[in-house]
Write an enzyme that holds these catalytic residues in place. Structure first.
Site, PDB file in Angstrom:
ATOM      1  N   ILE A  90      34.680 -30.651 -26.274  1.00  0.00           N
ATOM      2  CA  ILE A  90      34.684 -29.472 -27.139  1.00  0.00           C
ATOM      3  C   ILE A  90      36.120 -29.328 -27.628  1.00  0.00           C
ATOM      4  CG2 ILE A  90      35.006 -27.933 -25.146  1.00  0.00           C
ATOM      5  CD1 ILE A  90      33.506 -25.764 -26.671  1.00  0.00           C
ATOM      6  N   SER A  91      36.288 -29.254 -28.945  1.00  0.00           N
ATOM      7  CA  SER A  91      37.635 -29.221 -29.521  1.00  0.00           C
ATOM      8  C   SER A  91      38.382 -27.953 -29.135  1.00  0.00           C
ATOM      9  CB  SER A  91      37.560 -29.307 -31.051  1.00  0.00           C
ATOM     10  OG  SER A  91      37.013 -30.529 -31.455  1.00  0.00           O
ATOM     11  N   GLN A  92      39.705 -28.036 -29.183  1.00  0.00           N
ATOM     12  CA  GLN A  92      40.494 -26.843 -28.884  1.00  0.00           C
ATOM     13  C   GLN A  92      40.281 -25.805 -29.986  1.00  0.00           C
ATOM     14  OE1 GLN A  92      44.452 -29.105 -29.580  1.00  0.00           O
ATOM     15  NE2 GLN A  92      44.988 -26.939 -29.700  1.00  0.00           N
ATOM     16  N   PHE A 107      40.347 -37.161 -32.056  1.00  0.00           N
ATOM     17  CA  PHE A 107      38.925 -36.889 -31.854  1.00  0.00           C
ATOM     18  C   PHE A 107      38.250 -38.116 -31.246  1.00  0.00           C
ATOM     19  CE2 PHE A 107      39.591 -33.325 -34.623  1.00  0.00           C
ATOM     20  CZ  PHE A 107      38.510 -32.461 -34.434  1.00  0.00           C
ATOM     21  N   ARG A 139      33.205 -18.693 -26.095  1.00  0.00           N
ATOM     22  CA  ARG A 139      33.324 -20.137 -25.833  1.00  0.00           C
ATOM     23  C   ARG A 139      32.822 -20.505 -24.437  1.00  0.00           C
ATOM     24  NH1 ARG A 139      38.286 -23.766 -24.945  1.00  0.00           N
ATOM     25  NH2 ARG A 139      37.868 -25.682 -26.126  1.00  0.00           N
TER      26      ARG A 139
END
Length: 219
Positions: free
Chosen positions: A65-67, A208, A39
């Protein structure tokens, strides 16, 4: 692994995988795909020290950037097989696309910001992931010339999913997306197409960035 990937990346990724297991992510193929994607390489230098935390982080163009837990949950719900044709709406950093690229031989991802599309393309090239094709365009329109898709994943929220995306979902296909208003709690939904009808179920509550029509005026 490319030379950009360090031993510290490998150790931190392994620890992250253990954390995801403890949070209920049980698909081995999803965990294996996540383990192969460092990541850190999808973040700007000032934020790389936070790369393996289970949290959303800012990226270029005011996006996020999503968890990892959400990425893993959405990927698991999508249930991708190698032969599936996959469409992602909202490339962002390219992290989710990279994971999908280890699960499918044909992934198309659309990003409205040219800067993000170019960065994602470069990162995927660095990691030698050639199963993902990045398109700069309007994600709400999908990618009709490559439809239908067996799997569609949307990484931005909208009160109602664009009909174009439903129309481009193959019979028997699955779509995973956050549905709800911008700036509020949304429902992560899984939609399955069965002939002319669709069946929807809620998976979790999420937050989101909004899905926006058109190609961005700024890079």
């Amino acid at each position: 692994m490319p030379s950009d990937v360090t031993e510290a990346d490998r150790e931190a990724t392994a620890a992250l995988i253990l954390k995801l297991r403890s949070k209920g992510i049980g698909s081995q193929k999803v965990l294996s795909a996540l383990e192969r994607v460092p990541r850190r390489l999808f973040l700007s230098a000032p934020l790389q020290r936070h790369a393996y935390e289970d949290s959303a982080l800012p990226i270029e163009c005011g996006q996020t950037i999503s968890q990892p837990t959400i990425v893993a949950m959405m990927t698991e719900a999508l249930d991708v097989a190698p032969e599936h044709r996959v469409l992602e709406i909202g490339t962002g950093s390219g992290y989710q696309a990279a994971i999908l690229g280890h699960l499918s031989r044909d992934v198309r991802t659309i990003e409205r910001y040219k800067t993000l599309a170019d960065l994602a393309r470069a990162r995927l090239s660095t990691l030698k992931i050639d199963t993902v094709h990045v398109h700069h365009g309007d994600g709400t329109e999908g990618l009709a010339e490559k439809a239908p898709f067996d799997r569609i994943i949307v990484t931005a929220a909208t009160p109602e999913l664009p009909q174009a995306l439903i129309d481009q979902l193959a019979d028997g296909g699955k779509l995973v997306a956050p549905r709800g208003p911008a700036g509020d709690v949304q429902s992560l939904v899984v939609i399955e197409r069965k002939g002319a009808t669709t069946v929807s179920r809620d998976l979790a509550q999420v937050r989101f960035v909004p899905l926006v029509e058109g190609v961005a005026n700024r890079l």
